[in-house]
Each structure stands twice: as structure tokens, then as C-alpha cells.
Scaffold this active site. Structure first.
Site, mmCIF file in Angstrom:
data_model
loop_
_atom_site.group_PDB
_atom_site.id
_atom_site.type_symbol
_atom_site.label_atom_id
_atom_site.label_comp_id
_atom_site.label_asym_id
_atom_site.label_seq_id
_atom_site.Cartn_x
_atom_site.Cartn_y
_atom_site.Cartn_z
ATOM 1 N N CYS A 2 -2.668 3.556 -13.956
ATOM 2 C CA CYS A 2 -3.337 4.667 -14.632
ATOM 3 C C CYS A 2 -2.842 4.773 -16.072
ATOM 4 C CB CYS A 2 -3.112 6.019 -13.966
ATOM 5 S SG CYS A 2 -3.656 6.069 -12.268
ATOM 6 N N ARG A 27 -4.443 -0.703 -17.508
ATOM 7 C CA ARG A 27 -3.556 -0.011 -16.565
ATOM 8 C C ARG A 27 -4.284 0.452 -15.298
ATOM 9 N NH1 ARG A 27 1.233 1.524 -18.892
ATOM 10 N NH2 ARG A 27 1.529 3.073 -17.280
ATOM 11 N N TRP A 74 -6.273 4.020 -11.528
ATOM 12 C CA TRP A 74 -6.120 2.977 -10.520
ATOM 13 C C TRP A 74 -5.786 3.724 -9.238
ATOM 14 C CZ3 TRP A 74 -2.337 1.128 -7.170
ATOM 15 C CH2 TRP A 74 -2.580 -0.137 -6.622
ATOM 16 N N ASN A 100 -0.092 10.253 -14.454
ATOM 17 C CA ASN A 100 0.182 8.873 -14.038
ATOM 18 C C ASN A 100 1.466 8.924 -13.214
ATOM 19 O OD1 ASN A 100 1.662 6.063 -15.784
ATOM 20 N ND2 ASN A 100 0.665 6.092 -13.813
ATOM 21 N N GLY A 101 1.400 8.434 -11.979
ATOM 22 C CA GLY A 101 2.578 8.468 -11.116
ATOM 23 C C GLY A 101 2.162 8.858 -9.703
ATOM 24 N N GLU A 483 2.244 -20.059 -8.966
ATOM 25 C CA GLU A 483 1.599 -19.355 -10.084
ATOM 26 C C GLU A 483 0.129 -19.787 -10.234
ATOM 27 O OE1 GLU A 483 1.947 -16.905 -11.843
ATOM 28 O OE2 GLU A 483 1.206 -17.186 -13.874
ATOM 29 N N LYS A 487 -3.031 -17.185 -9.871
ATOM 30 C CA LYS A 487 -4.019 -16.974 -10.925
ATOM 31 C C LYS A 487 -5.436 -17.216 -10.399
ATOM 32 C CE LYS A 487 -1.780 -15.484 -14.384
ATOM 33 N NZ LYS A 487 -0.578 -15.158 -13.640
ATOM 34 N N GLU A 490 -6.455 -14.252 -8.292
ATOM 35 C CA GLU A 490 -6.641 -13.033 -9.079
ATOM 36 C C GLU A 490 -7.944 -13.026 -9.853
ATOM 37 O OE1 GLU A 490 -3.045 -11.048 -11.247
ATOM 38 O OE2 GLU A 490 -2.866 -13.207 -11.382
ATOM 39 N N HIS A 506 4.782 -28.851 7.147
ATOM 40 C CA HIS A 506 5.260 -27.878 8.135
ATOM 41 C C HIS A 506 4.198 -26.838 8.466
ATOM 42 C CE1 HIS A 506 9.247 -29.572 8.002
ATOM 43 N NE2 HIS A 506 9.207 -29.520 6.687
ATOM 44 N N LYS A 605 -2.655 -3.649 -14.831
ATOM 45 C CA LYS A 605 -1.643 -4.444 -15.548
ATOM 46 C C LYS A 605 -0.228 -3.943 -15.290
ATOM 47 C CE LYS A 605 -0.603 -7.442 -18.911
ATOM 48 N NZ LYS A 605 -0.657 -8.846 -18.450
HETATM 49 C C1 F6R Z 1 -0.174 -11.712 -12.278
HETATM 50 C C2 F6R Z 1 0.510 -10.621 -12.924
HETATM 51 C C3 F6R Z 1 1.413 -9.797 -12.096
HETATM 52 C C4 F6R Z 1 2.627 -9.331 -12.922
HETATM 53 C C5 F6R Z 1 3.477 -8.374 -12.095
HETATM 54 C C6 F6R Z 1 4.725 -7.943 -12.827
HETATM 55 O O1 F6R Z 1 -1.002 -12.400 -13.163
HETATM 56 O O2 F6R Z 1 0.318 -10.371 -14.079
HETATM 57 O O3 F6R Z 1 1.802 -10.449 -10.936
HETATM 58 O O4 F6R Z 1 3.361 -10.450 -13.294
HETATM 59 O O5 F6R Z 1 2.719 -7.246 -11.768
HETATM 60 O O6 F6R Z 1 4.415 -7.294 -14.017
HETATM 61 P P1 F6R Z 1 5.487 -7.093 -15.155
HETATM 62 O O7 F6R Z 1 5.811 -8.432 -15.712
HETATM 63 O O8 F6R Z 1 4.821 -6.204 -16.145
HETATM 64 O O9 F6R Z 1 6.684 -6.455 -14.517
#
Ligand code: F6R
Length: 610
Positions: A2, A27, A74, A100-101, A483, A487, A490, A506, A605
Site C-alpha cells: 500500500c 506498492r 494491496w 499502510n500496515g 531467480e 521471474k 512473476e 531426485h 514492490k
Molecule cells: C522478485 C522480487 C521480490 C523481492 C522481495 C524482497 O522479483 O522483487 O522477490 O526481491 O520482495 O524485496 P526487498 O529487496 O525490497 O526486500
């Protein structure tokens, strides 16, 4: 999660309130809302979906007031709907707030308030705050907010306005970020400074348990603990507004992938002394260097992508600095009984610096007496402020929800830290030089990988009909397999799994057939032969192979269906190059499948909830 914003001053509030939401949309983006006090009459608009839905609604409405608050959500408590969207109000629609929280004791509070006769319109935890403030309101908004907060348990960044005590915004912070921009006869409030850049460069970062009363002519900050006034000076932020534009790219996600060379340059600028094979990290020089010399164990804590950077860091640090390293997931660490003493360094890695799970782990590590350090991108963020010392990434704002350039920089900083700590221990001058020289070549080597853009776009088109992928890698590139899979999931919603190549036999190998392609990250390194054997195993089961390998490898064409080349570098730095094609692949697959690659569904984010 948020984003919240607020404005009070000489200009119409709605312009900033909308612009700020657009900048904070990363956010959370399942619903949004705004309320403006127009001649003391609150005018509220809400919409489900992204900010442009709210913007459309705002075009037909008169939102002329000079004071207001806004929110992008969010969802945590209650589905995305107009009723659940913020701002929320009290029973009579006099008091309005954005939050927010999470309010942890909201169920009990709600039950009591309903018994007292309050009627609720939403399923959110937030709405209880509005009713609590209403129940304490006797003419002074700040007094009512003070009293209400005493009953609340949880995390909040709050901005509150009232028609019965107009001409002010009251804000409060605990565990969720909140900043205030100071203009000339105007104030700007937001979850982070990126929303305020361009309006003013004078920023105040609120700390926990601070409440502020803001009018257009001044502000006061009071401690919620002892009611004493707090004198706080502002910081000057140095922030280039063009960094939050797409600058010719169709998406922020692509723009940020193409910014990786620049990101590395910014992360290493002024930090390498090549002739001495040394690294200079100003953020760590404030510490007693003997304390760093005495570290006998490192715990890297992070979530998601940052956690995978930590895994690469574990391999690098153990091999080159000779320090035992463990990598922990933020959401798990504090539920175990971690063994920590004063010679343990806990390093939290976070792009946003606000991730709740990482932050909670940091508090736990502090409590147990560890030396706490941070690798953080967002300057002034909570993790940056709460750690004893740290290193900033300096890659500028990352707007796309899925992290890319910050990941690259996190590995770079971990490599720099390895040299910094390693040279205090057994690392030779020659090795220090070798690593730092190679790190300096990274920007141009990444540029070279990015030249494969066209080829990867074509590959994404070719593979866009597949619904499942396996990503495989060993040693330094095992985290890159994870990773790459993350990606793809996501930004395309296509199922993908990351797996250590050696683990495939395995279990995961059971899935392989002609419709389940594998992406092998197999540069010419110490485990190349082992990866080759795993490719044979996939081929024997009719699996398709996309291989990321080192330039000059011709034999790979005998086994892989498609090949992407990366330049040669030190084995420990190959992840920085091998992840770039995976980023481009996910971007182009997402675009091929009409996905919003900047703002994938269900994500946000900054994950500021546990
Ligand atoms: C994936 C992604 C998330 C962040 C995770 C941690 O693409 O961006 O997995 O890496 O939410 O976020 P930070 O780095 O802001 O603590």
C-alpha cells in the site's frame, strides 16, 4: 504494501495526490482512493483496479480542495473492492484516513466498537482506526488520534483529516514507512520520497512512535510515548526525476534490465582501489575495523530475489573470504532459535529497505547481540536506518515490481564485501586485484549480453506456447536457476521451477517430456561437465533445452535446442551475466502473453506485511 499520500498547502491537493499514487503504484495496485476537503466538505472517490481507473473518475468530479489524502492498496483484509479501498471514514463521514500496515488487534476493537453502536462499511482492519478516533474526538483531531493509537497494536503509517477540525493533517508512524516533504507554504506526505521528488527536495523521515500535526504554515512532531515535542531537521534529497520515467522503453521492467550496466557502475563508483586490490566501503568505515576482523560467521537474511542474491553471496564469501556463511529467508529466521553471538554478523539485503520479514529478522538479530549490517538500495529506508552500518546499492529507484538491476547490484556489493573482508584476512593482493579488476569489467560485459536482445525476443516467441519450464544450474548458478524461474512465474504466470542441476534426478526429472523445456545455466566453469551430464538426462527424455553458456562453446549445439552466449569471466561473477538473458526472456515472454510485466497481478514492490 500500500502507498499513502497527503497534501496540505496553497495548491489544489488532487494534482499531487494523484501523481503521488502513480509513483507509489508499485506498492500495491488493486484499488485506490482519494479524499479532499473542499470548503470543509469531504469529497471521496474510490475505484477498483489500477490508478488510471481512479484518474478517469476524478476527471468528472470537482476535487478543488487544498488539503487531502490518497491511497493505493494491496489487499490484506478484505478483497479488492470500493468498500474496502481507502480512504476509510467514521460513522458520519467526518473523519477520513489512509493507512499502510496491519492492525493486529482489529477484531477485538471492531467487536467492541460495534457493541458501542458504530457501523462498519468495509471488511478491513483499517476502518477500526477511523471509528476509534471518532469515539475519542472532542474537537481536537490530534488528541483523538493520540488516544486511538494507545489502543492499537500493529503497524501503521497513517494520515488523518477531519471536517470538524479542518486545516490540518495528523500523521503517525509505527513500523511502516512515512516521509514528509517540506515546500514553501505546503507539505507533501508519502510512503517514500520518490513520490515527492520534483515537488521539494527537503524531506523528513518519520521514525516509529512519532505523530505530526501539519498545517499549511508549519508542523509539529510529538512523541507518542511521552508526548514531548521532537525537533527534527530535514534531509536534502538528491534525486533525479528522470529516473522515474520510462525514457523510451515500453516498460520499466525492460528499462531496468537495460540499466544493469549503469547500475553496476553506480554500485562500484569510488569503491575500488585496483592497484592495491582493495575495496573501500564508506558505510563500513564508521565501524571499529577490529570488530569486522573478528567476525567468525555471517548470516545473510533476505526475501525473494534478494535472498537468491544472498545465496550467490554465500558461495562467493565462503570461497574467497573464508568466512562461514548461511543464508536465511526473512520469514523463517525469527521463528527458529538462531544461534548468534557478538562475533556473528547479520547482513540484511533489501532493495526497498522496508520488507517486513527482513526487518523483523533484523530486530531479532539485534536483540541477540549480532553485529547488524545492511545492503540496501533505498536511501533512508527503515532497514538502512536500523542497521549499525551498511552499504548502499545506489542503483536509483526500481519501479518495476520484479527486481532486476537491484539483484545485479546486490551480487556486486556482496563481491565487494568479500574483497573488503577477505583482504583483512587471508586474501592475497593478487586475488584482490584479480577480483576487483574483473568487477570493473562487468558493465561492458553486461552490455555485450544485452546485445543478444533480438535473439532472446525471438526465443520468447518460439517458447511462448509452453506452460511449464525447469531452470537448472549448479554452484554459483544454482541461485540463478531459482531467480530465472521466479521471474518467469512473476511476469508471465507460466509455471516454472528452479532446481540445482544435481537435484533434478531426485524428483523433478519426472516432469520432463517434450512439452516441458529446461533452461540450463551452464557456463564453462568448474561444474560444466556435471551440467552436461544433466543435459544428457533431459535429452534422453525428449526434453527441449535452452542453454546459457560461455562464448566459444560450440559442442553445446550438439545437445541444446537453443543457445545463448555470455562472455567469459571469473566463475564467481558468472551469475551477473547469466541472469541477464533470463530477465529478457521473462520480459519478452510476458509481452508475448499480454501480461503487465511492470505490475504483475497479486504482487507489490514493498512487502510491508508479514
Ligand atoms: C522478485 C522480487 C521480490 C523481492 C522481495 C524482497 O522479483 O522483487 O522477490 O526481491 O520482495 O524485496 P526487498 O529487496 O525490497 O526486500
Amino acid at each position: 504494501m500500500c502507498g499513502i499520500a497527503g497534501y496540505i498547502g496553497k495548491n489544489k491537493a488532487s494534482k499531487f495526490l494523484l501523481e503521488a499514487l502513480k509513483r507509489l503504484e508499485y506498492r500495491g495496485y488493486d484499488s485506490a482512493g482519494i479524499v479532499v476537503l473542499n470548503k470543509n466538505i469531504p469529497k471521496c472517490l474510490k475505484s477498483v483496479g489500477k490508478i488510471n481507473a481512479l484518474e478517469k473518475k476524478m476527471k468528472n468530479e470537482n476535487l478543488d480542495g487544498f488539503l487531502g489524502i490518497s491511497h493505493t492498496r494491496w489487499a490484506t483484509h478484505g478483497s479488492p473492492s470500493e468498500d474496502n479501498a481507502h480512504p476509510h471514514s467514521d460513522c458520519r463521514g467526518n473523519i477520513w484516513l489512509v493507512h499502510n500496515g496491519i492492525i493486529e488487534n482489529y477484531k477485538t476493537l471492531k467487536k467492541n466498537l460495534i457493541e458501542e453502536g458504530h457501523s462498519f462499511k468495509s471488511e478491513t482492519d483499517t476502518e477500526v482506526i477511523a471509528h476509534l478516533i471518532e469515539s475519542h474526538f472532542k474537537g481536537s483531531l490530534e488528541k483523538a488520534v493520540f488516544s486511538a493509537l494507545k489502543q492499537i497494536k500493529g503497524a501503521y503509517a497513517l494520515a488523518v483529516i477531519s471536517k470538524d477540525d479542518p486545516d490540518k493533517i495528523v500523521v503517525a508512524k509505527k513500523s511502516s514507512p512515512l516521509v514528509m516533504g517540506i515546500g514553501k507554504d505546503e507539505y507533501f506526505l508519502a510512503s517514500d520520497p520518490s513520490a515527492i521528488v520534483g515537488y521539494t527536495d527537503k524531506i523528513i523521515y518519520f521514525d516509529d512512535d512519532e505523530i505530526s500535526i501539519i498545517t499549511k504554515n508549519g508542523h509539529q512532531i510529538i512523541s507518542a510515548i511521552d508526548n514531548n515535542e521532537i525537533n527534527k531537521s530535514h534531509c536534502q534529497i538528491d534525486f533525479d526525476a528522470s529516473k522515474i520515467e520510462k525514457c523510451g522503453h515500453s516498460h520499466f521492467y525492460l528499462k531496468e534490465i537495460f540499466e544493469c550496466p549503469e547500475a553496476v557502475k553506480n554500485s562500484i563508483r569510488g569503491r575500488i582501489i585496483p592497484e592495491d586490490g582493495l575495496v573501500k566501503l564508506g558505510g563500513l568505515e564508521t565501524l571499529d575495523q577490529d570488530k569486522l576482523r573478528e567476525i567468525n560467521r555471517i548470516i545473510l537474511i533476505a526475501c525473494g530475489t534478494a535472498n537468491f542474491a544472498g545465496l550467490v553471496g554465500e558461495y562467493i564469501m565462503e570461497e574467497y573470504a573464508g568466512i562461514p556463511v548461511e543464508v536465511e529467508i526473512g520469514s523463517e529466521f525469527r521463528y527458529r532459535k538462531p544461534i548468534i553471538d557478538s562475533r556473528t554478523a547479520v547482513i540484511t539485503i533489501s532493495q526497498s529497505g522496508e520488507t517486513a520479514d527482513t526487518l523483523a529478522s533484523l530486530s531479532e538479530a539485534k536483540r541477540k547481540g549480532a553485529l547488524t549490517l545492511g545492503i540496501v538500495n533505498t536511501v533512508g529506508s527503515t532497514i538502512a536506518r536500523e542497521t549499525e552500518a551498511g552499504v548502499y546499492n545506489h542503483v536509483g529507484p526500481e519501479i518495476a515490481v520484479a527486481s532486476t538491476k537491484a539483484f545485479i547490484s546486490q551480487i556486486i556489493i556482496l563481491a565487494l564485501l568479500t574483497v573488503y573482508l577477505g583482504r583483512m584476512r587471508g586474501m592475497s593482493l593478487t586475488m584482490g586485484k584479480r577480483i576487483t579488476e574483473e568487477i570493473q569489467k562487468m558493465p561492458s560485459l553486461i552490455e555485450k549480453v544485452l546485445e543478444n536482445d533480438r535473439q532472446i525476443k525471438d526465443l520468447a516467441k518460439k517458447y511462448s506456447r509452453y506452460r511449464n519450464f525447469l531452470f537448472l544450474g549448479r554452484k554459483y548458478n544454482y541461485p540463478i536457476a531459482e531467480e530465472g524461474a521466479l521471474k518467469l512465474k512473476e511476469v508471465t504466470y507460466v509455471h516454472a521451477e528452479g532446481c540445482a542441476s544435481g537435484e533434478m534426478k531426485h524428483g523433478p526429472i519426472a516432469m520432463i517430456n517434450e512439452n516441458f523445456p529446461s533452461v540450463f545455466i551452464a557456463p564453462s566453469d568448474s561444474v560444466y561437465e556435471k551440467n552436461w551430464s544433466n543435459m544428457e538426462e533431459v535429452k534422453a527424455r525428449n526434453g527441449k533445452i535452452i542453454a546459457i553458456v560461455t562464448e566459444g562453446n560450440e559442442e553445446i549445439k550438439n545437445i541444446a535446442d537453443d543457445v545463448i552466449y555470455i562472455p567469459k569471466t571469473l566463475e564467481m561473477l558468472t551469475p551477473i551475466l547469466s541472469v541477464i538473458p533470463l530477465y529478457l526472456f521473462s520480459a519478452y515472454m510476458g509481452m508475448e502473453l499480454n501480461c503487465d510485466i511492470d505490475k504483475p497481478r497479486n504482487l507489490a514492490k514493498s512487502v510491508t506485511v508479514e
